[in-house]
Design a protein around this motif. Structure first.
Motif, PDB file in Angstrom:
ATOM      1  N   HIS A 186     114.481 101.734 -25.868  1.00 49.81           N
ATOM      2  CA  HIS A 186     115.405 100.654 -26.249  1.00 49.81           C
ATOM      3  C   HIS A 186     114.665  99.567 -27.016  1.00 49.81           C
ATOM      4  CE1 HIS A 186     117.250  96.670 -25.478  1.00 49.81           C
ATOM      5  NE2 HIS A 186     118.397  97.311 -25.653  1.00 49.81           N
ATOM      6  N   ALA A 187     113.501  99.159 -26.518  1.00 53.75           N
ATOM      7  CA  ALA A 187     112.725  98.105 -27.186  1.00 53.75           C
ATOM      8  C   ALA A 187     112.251  98.550 -28.562  1.00 53.75           C
ATOM      9  CB  ALA A 187     111.539  97.708 -26.317  1.00 53.75           C
ATOM     10  N   ALA A 188     111.896  99.827 -28.696  1.00 55.55           N
ATOM     11  CA  ALA A 188     111.398 100.329 -29.981  1.00 55.55           C
ATOM     12  C   ALA A 188     112.481 100.315 -31.055  1.00 55.55           C
ATOM     13  CB  ALA A 188     110.845 101.744 -29.810  1.00 55.55           C
ATOM     14  N   VAL A 189     113.723 100.601 -30.677  1.00 54.14           N
ATOM     15  CA  VAL A 189     114.782 100.694 -31.690  1.00 54.14           C
ATOM     16  C   VAL A 189     115.574  99.400 -31.860  1.00 54.14           C
ATOM     17  CG1 VAL A 189     114.991 103.184 -31.362  1.00 54.14           C
ATOM     18  CG2 VAL A 189     116.504 101.662 -30.101  1.00 54.14           C
ATOM     19  N   THR A 190     115.526  98.484 -30.849  1.00 51.11           N
ATOM     20  CA  THR A 190     116.281  97.222 -30.974  1.00 51.11           C
ATOM     21  C   THR A 190     115.385  96.007 -31.159  1.00 51.11           C
ATOM     22  OG1 THR A 190     116.310  96.690 -28.601  1.00 51.11           O
ATOM     23  CG2 THR A 190     118.050  98.165 -29.431  1.00 51.11           C
ATOM     24  N   ARG A 191     114.163  96.065 -30.617  1.00 54.50           N
ATOM     25  CA  ARG A 191     113.201  94.959 -30.650  1.00 54.50           C
ATOM     26  C   ARG A 191     113.825  93.666 -30.115  1.00 54.50           C
ATOM     27  NH1 ARG A 191     108.394  96.139 -33.433  1.00 54.50           N
ATOM     28  NH2 ARG A 191     107.984  93.911 -33.724  1.00 54.50           N
ATOM     29  N   ARG A 192     114.500  93.799 -28.974  1.00 52.29           N
ATOM     30  CA  ARG A 192     115.051  92.627 -28.296  1.00 52.29           C
ATOM     31  C   ARG A 192     115.225  92.926 -26.812  1.00 52.29           C
ATOM     32  NH1 ARG A 192     120.076  94.360 -31.179  1.00 52.29           N
ATOM     33  NH2 ARG A 192     121.485  95.201 -29.587  1.00 52.29           N
ATOM     34  N   LYS A 193     115.437  91.866 -26.036  1.00 53.65           N
ATOM     35  CA  LYS A 193     115.672  91.999 -24.616  1.00 53.65           C
ATOM     36  C   LYS A 193     117.067  92.562 -24.355  1.00 53.65           C
ATOM     37  CE  LYS A 193     112.805  87.943 -23.500  1.00 53.65           C
ATOM     38  NZ  LYS A 193     112.421  87.601 -24.870  1.00 53.65           N
ATOM     39  N   LEU A 194     117.244  93.134 -23.173  1.00 49.19           N
ATOM     40  CA  LEU A 194     118.560  93.643 -22.791  1.00 49.19           C
ATOM     41  C   LEU A 194     119.597  92.531 -22.757  1.00 49.19           C
ATOM     42  CD1 LEU A 194     117.503  96.057 -19.913  1.00 49.19           C
ATOM     43  CD2 LEU A 194     118.592  96.735 -22.048  1.00 49.19           C
ATOM     44  N   SER A 195     119.154  91.332 -22.429  1.00 54.14           N
ATOM     45  CA  SER A 195     120.079  90.203 -22.297  1.00 54.14           C
ATOM     46  C   SER A 195     120.419  89.561 -23.638  1.00 54.14           C
ATOM     47  CB  SER A 195     119.470  89.154 -21.366  1.00 54.14           C
ATOM     48  OG  SER A 195     118.237  88.673 -21.890  1.00 54.14           O
ATOM     49  N   GLU A 196     119.816  90.023 -24.712  1.00 48.87           N
ATOM     50  CA  GLU A 196     120.003  89.384 -26.010  1.00 48.87           C
ATOM     51  C   GLU A 196     120.876  90.226 -26.939  1.00 48.87           C
ATOM     52  OE1 GLU A 196     115.736  86.986 -26.259  1.00 48.87           O
ATOM     53  OE2 GLU A 196     115.878  89.018 -27.055  1.00 48.87           O
ATOM     54  N   ASP A 197     121.449  89.560 -27.911  1.00 45.99           N
ATOM     55  CA  ASP A 197     122.300  90.232 -28.894  1.00 45.99           C
ATOM     56  C   ASP A 197     122.009  89.635 -30.273  1.00 45.99           C
ATOM     57  OD1 ASP A 197     124.202  91.717 -30.180  1.00 45.99           O
ATOM     58  OD2 ASP A 197     125.891  90.478 -29.543  1.00 45.99           O
ATOM     59  N   HIS A 198     120.941  90.112 -30.892  1.00 49.85           N
ATOM     60  CA  HIS A 198     120.585  89.646 -32.227  1.00 49.85           C
ATOM     61  C   HIS A 198     119.943  90.798 -32.982  1.00 49.85           C
ATOM     62  CE1 HIS A 198     116.385  89.326 -30.865  1.00 49.85           C
ATOM     63  NE2 HIS A 198     116.812  88.612 -29.837  1.00 49.85           N
TER      64      HIS A 198
END
Length: 538
Positions: A450-462
């Motif tokens: 998840h971090a590799a493809v989104t580069r954000r925390k689970l709680s974030e939406d950016h």
């Protein structure tokens, strides 16, 4: 439930989708395995027609999606088990909550017991508070206390612990470490990198039963999360290396429990391990010895990662070199003398520079590649030098999610283009292996993906931190499959669902290639298969 497949069985695995990871989008309906090896793959009817008389076992994966077995390329397995057993402070989001948990732990403790906590992180607190030893004394006046920071490159100790460690105002900083002091020179109870050993050496040695319990907890948890193996470094933290080695032998017995453990060997115990245990483990089917591990620097969180220019938010320091350049070269020279590769913890760009200088001075001997672990801050000229060497880069995608945005405070914007730059490294042609550095981060490989493809925390939406460095799903899964296999020069046996490869599968209830954002975390393992044996089933 564990389903065992005997040496004489030919097994048909069917009832779902098998992603081979040989190329993007390639998948089959079924796989035939024999004696722990993939014998054939294709659709069910073809395989039944070809091997019908040989098939003695059929395993329905119940609509699941199978991938080559996920392997964590860098963690501390016993440490992960300890986090599951001990007081876990990693999710604490305020100093007050941390204090309350510590007070509760003290109430439960026997007289004189050490109070040991794992994983606190002041960056999760609104006031960024780091406890002073006097505050810890109020919580535990009669108990020695040791609280490990999330990065494990810093700890807090109360006065009882410092008294047992004989740390006083005149105690000098050890090489590669810092005793943080107040304006009067008095230790505050905050110990960085090698200075931690002053406190740790006073903690009573863990029992063999404790190590067995911690490792059992760790392996069971990893199997449940879909991991079939891990590259782990544990041999220098629990007294003589024979103690953790015995735990690995007892827990991963090849009967009740199968798990592929590749053990990095800390340089401080490498000579002993090589002389006394190398031959024995050269023949073990599930446990093997790997590279000589060493630390070149600390971590960004405690500002001990070694940078070539000062920290943006603390211009008085550029970090800590754990070893001098000469010492680092000598360790690598020793590794070459026993024909071992090296695995070097390098977070800051100057640490990478020191490591490259030493590797270039003492070139690689043997088949296994050298490994640079973390490589979070780089410079363009270092990348060009790295290309000329046989290197695998051990990266931890979860650090992007947990360390940003405060990393920007530490580094400033000028250094960000080659910070945590996983996509750039792949585009430069490097093979990257994915890990967690557990217990520092979650060992769950889906969290890393998840971090590799989104580069954000689970709680974030950016859009993600440094979004141009996002990986595709295929690239992210490769980190934990073919990348981890290449790190130990076994890319011809592991990391793909392919004829002749190991029958190791991570089977999820959802298709990762169709998931986006936080849905990735909910893919949920339904079966973990090691060496043709179902070691976990939902």
């Amino acid at each position: 439930m564990k389903q065992k497949v005997s040496d004489m069985m030919v097994t048909l695995w069917f009832g779902g989708t098998f992603y081979t990871m040989n190329r993007e989008g390639e998948k089959v309906d079924a796989v035939v395995t024999e004696r722990g090896i993939i014998k054939a793959l294709g659709n069910v009817s073809e395989l039944e027609q070809t091997f019908g008389s040989e098939i003695t076992e059929k395993v329905n994966i119940k609509g699941g999606f199978a991938y080559p077995g996920f392997v964590d390329s860098h963690l501390h397995m016993i440490g992960h088990g300890e986090r599951l057993i001990r007081l876990d402070l990693s999710e604490v989001d305020s100093a007050m909550t941390m204090k309350e948990l510590l007070m509760k732990k003290v109430e439960e403790a026997e007289a004189g017991d050490w109070i040991i906590g794992e994983g606190w992180n002041e960056n999760n607190f609104s006031d960024r508070k780091i406890f002073h030893f006097t505050e810890l004394d109020e919580i535990a006046p009669e108990h020695p206390m040791l609280l490990k920071r999330i990065c494990r490159h810093a700890l807090l100790a109360n006065s009882k612990a410092m008294e047992l460690a004989k740390v006083q105002i005149e105690t000098p900083d050890p090489q590669g470490g810092v005793i943080v002091r107040d304006t009067d020179g008095l230790p505050t109870g905050y110990f960085l990198d090698e200075a931690q050993e002053l406190i740790k050496q006073s903690v009573p040695e863990d029992s063999r039963q404790y190590l067995h319990k911690a490792l059992t907890k760790s392996v069971d948890d990893m199997l449940q999360l879909g991991l079939v193996g891990g590259h782990t470094e544990d041999l220098s933290y629990y007294g003589s290396p024979d103690r953790p080695l015995q735990a690995f032998e007892e827990v991963i017995d090849g009967q009740k429990k199968k798990f592929r453990a590749h053990l990095l060997v800390h340089h401080q115990v490498a000579k002993t391990v090589e002389q006394e245990f190398a031959k024995k483990f050269s023949e073990h089917p599930y446990i093997e010895l790997g590279a000589v591990k060493m630390f070149a620097d600390g971590a960004l969180g405690g500002r001990t990662a070694l940078l070539s220019s000062p920290y943006n938010d603390a211009p008085e320091t550029n970090g800590v070199a754990i070893h001098s350049e000469e010492e680092l070269a000598e360790i690598i020279k020793f590794a070459r003398s026993i024909k071992r590769p090296v695995a070097i913890h390098t977070i800051g760009d100057l640490a990478v520079e020191y490591a490259l200088n030493a590797i270039e001075k003492y070139p690689l001997i043997g088949e296994l590649p050298d490994r640079l672990i973390h490589v979070q801050v780089l410079r363009p000229e270092l990348v060009e030098r790295m290309k000329k060497l046989s290197l695998i880069l051990d990266i931890q995608p979860s650090f992007v999610a947990t360390d940003f945005p405060w990393v920007e405070e530490r580094l400033g914007y000028e250094r960000l283009p080659l910070a945590f730059a996983w996509k750039a490294l792949l585009e430069h042609g490097f093979v990257c292996a994915g890990g967690s550095d557990a217990p520092i981060e979650s060992v769950n490989p889906l969290v890393g993906i998840h971090a590799a493809v989104t580069r954000r925390k689970l709680s974030e939406d950016h859009e993600g931190y440094l979004p141009d460095q996002k990986l595709t799903m295929f690239e992210a899964i490769q980190l934990y499959t073919s990348g981890s296999a290449a790190a130990i020069n076994k890319q011809d046996r592991f990391g793909l669902i392919k004829e002749g490869f190991a029958a190791d599968f991570t089977i999820l209830e959802k298709d990762l290639f169709t998931l986006k954002g936080n849905d990735i975390i909910d893919a949920n393992p339904i079966m973990t298969v090691v060496d043709e044996t179902v070691m976990y089933e939902q």
